[in-house]
Design a protein around this motif. Structure first.
Motif, mmCIF file in Angstrom:
data_model
loop_
_atom_site.group_PDB
_atom_site.id
_atom_site.type_symbol
_atom_site.label_atom_id
_atom_site.label_comp_id
_atom_site.label_asym_id
_atom_site.label_seq_id
_atom_site.Cartn_x
_atom_site.Cartn_y
_atom_site.Cartn_z
ATOM 1 N N VAL A 32 -2.536 2.088 2.417
ATOM 2 C CA VAL A 32 -3.966 2.048 2.742
ATOM 3 C C VAL A 32 -4.362 0.637 3.177
ATOM 4 O O VAL A 32 -5.065 0.451 4.171
ATOM 5 N N HIS A 33 -3.880 -0.366 2.452
ATOM 6 C CA HIS A 33 -4.194 -1.750 2.804
ATOM 7 C C HIS A 33 -3.564 -2.154 4.134
ATOM 8 O O HIS A 33 -4.183 -2.863 4.920
ATOM 9 N N LEU A 34 -2.358 -1.735 4.380
ATOM 10 C CA LEU A 34 -1.705 -2.089 5.638
ATOM 11 C C LEU A 34 -2.433 -1.480 6.838
ATOM 12 O O LEU A 34 -2.567 -2.129 7.876
ATOM 13 N N ILE A 44 -3.306 -9.968 -0.007
ATOM 14 C CA ILE A 44 -3.409 -8.516 0.184
ATOM 15 C C ILE A 44 -2.672 -7.745 -0.901
ATOM 16 O O ILE A 44 -2.934 -6.574 -1.119
ATOM 17 N N TRP A 45 -1.750 -8.395 -1.578
ATOM 18 C CA TRP A 45 -0.995 -7.731 -2.634
ATOM 19 C C TRP A 45 -1.806 -7.563 -3.912
ATOM 20 O O TRP A 45 -1.480 -6.704 -4.739
ATOM 21 N N MET A 46 -2.829 -8.357 -4.119
ATOM 22 C CA MET A 46 -3.546 -8.342 -5.396
ATOM 23 C C MET A 46 -4.201 -6.992 -5.712
ATOM 24 O O MET A 46 -4.007 -6.481 -6.805
ATOM 25 N N PRO A 47 -4.963 -6.362 -4.801
ATOM 26 C CA PRO A 47 -5.523 -5.048 -5.143
ATOM 27 C C PRO A 47 -4.432 -3.997 -5.354
ATOM 28 O O PRO A 47 -4.599 -3.080 -6.167
ATOM 29 N N VAL A 48 -3.330 -4.147 -4.648
ATOM 30 C CA VAL A 48 -2.214 -3.206 -4.804
ATOM 31 C C VAL A 48 -1.641 -3.335 -6.213
ATOM 32 O O VAL A 48 -1.401 -2.332 -6.902
ATOM 33 N N ILE A 49 -1.445 -4.564 -6.649
ATOM 34 C CA ILE A 49 -0.870 -4.806 -7.976
ATOM 35 C C ILE A 49 -1.844 -4.387 -9.076
ATOM 36 O O ILE A 49 -1.449 -3.719 -10.046
ATOM 37 N N THR A 50 -3.114 -4.753 -8.948
ATOM 38 C CA THR A 50 -4.077 -4.375 -9.993
ATOM 39 C C THR A 50 -4.280 -2.862 -10.045
ATOM 40 O O THR A 50 -4.444 -2.307 -11.130
ATOM 41 N N SER A 51 -4.239 -2.198 -8.903
ATOM 42 C CA SER A 51 -4.349 -0.735 -8.899
ATOM 43 C C SER A 51 -3.152 -0.102 -9.592
ATOM 44 O O SER A 51 -3.293 0.865 -10.345
ATOM 45 N N THR A 52 -1.976 -0.655 -9.348
ATOM 46 C CA THR A 52 -0.768 -0.152 -9.992
ATOM 47 C C THR A 52 -0.853 -0.322 -11.506
ATOM 48 O O THR A 52 -0.516 0.592 -12.259
ATOM 49 N N LEU A 53 -1.325 -1.479 -11.935
ATOM 50 C CA LEU A 53 -1.441 -1.737 -13.368
ATOM 51 C C LEU A 53 -2.532 -0.894 -14.027
ATOM 52 O O LEU A 53 -2.428 -0.534 -15.199
#
Length: 159
Positions: A115-117, A131-140
């Motif tokens: 989605v971010h890409l 750009i990785w931060m929302p991906v990582i926080t969503s995963t967590l």
């Protein structure tokens, strides 16, 4: 008495999506906004995985259009990426439901990154580490989000 084929309490799905959209609009300090989980994507993923007959590509598309309008982004970018995310989850929902939460979280990582890409490719080639931060926080946050939405689905008997 309701039959098993009858859909019930669909308003709960709509309410959770509205709450997720509002969470995306909450103003945060500059540094914290980069760490905001993708609440709407996670909510769509949960409902598409739990009830794919209720949350389809069309729901993802309409939710994305609303988010495009609310966030002021190019119309159709979030709509396309949300519809793509819902399609992928709905396509593999039977397998995903069998995975333990940590494997589901890896799926969330992949879908949120996709989605971010899509959004980044449409906005411009700014490929910084942020750009990785929302991906990582969503995963967590996925195990918490999953447990919360599952509790809501069972409490209100959404089917």
């Amino acid at each position: 008495m309701a039959t098993t084929a009858e859909s019930r309490n669909g308003f709960v799905i709509a309410i959770t999506l509205v709450i997720a959209m509002l969470l995306m609009l909450v103003p945060l300090p500059d540094l914290a906004r980069y760490f905001r989980p993708e609440w709407v994507v996670m909510t769509l993923i949960y409902w598409a995985m739990a009830l794919p007959h209720r949350v389809s590509i069309g729901v993802g598309w309409l939710t994305g259009l609303l988010m495009d309008a609310m966030m002021g982004t190019t119309l159709g970018i979030m709509a396309f990426s949300y519809a793509l995310a819902v399609y992928l989850i709905a396509r593999f929902h039977l397998q995903l439901r069998q995975y333990p939460l940590w494997q589901q979280a890896l799926t969330i990582f992949s879908v949120v990154l996709l989605v971010h890409l899509v959004a980044i490719l449409a906005a411009g080639p700014d490929m910084s580490w942020i750009i990785w931060m929302p991906v990582i926080t969503s995963t967590l946050m996925w195990p918490v989000m999953y447990a919360l939405l599952r509790k809501i689905r069972r409490t209100f008997q959404v089917s």
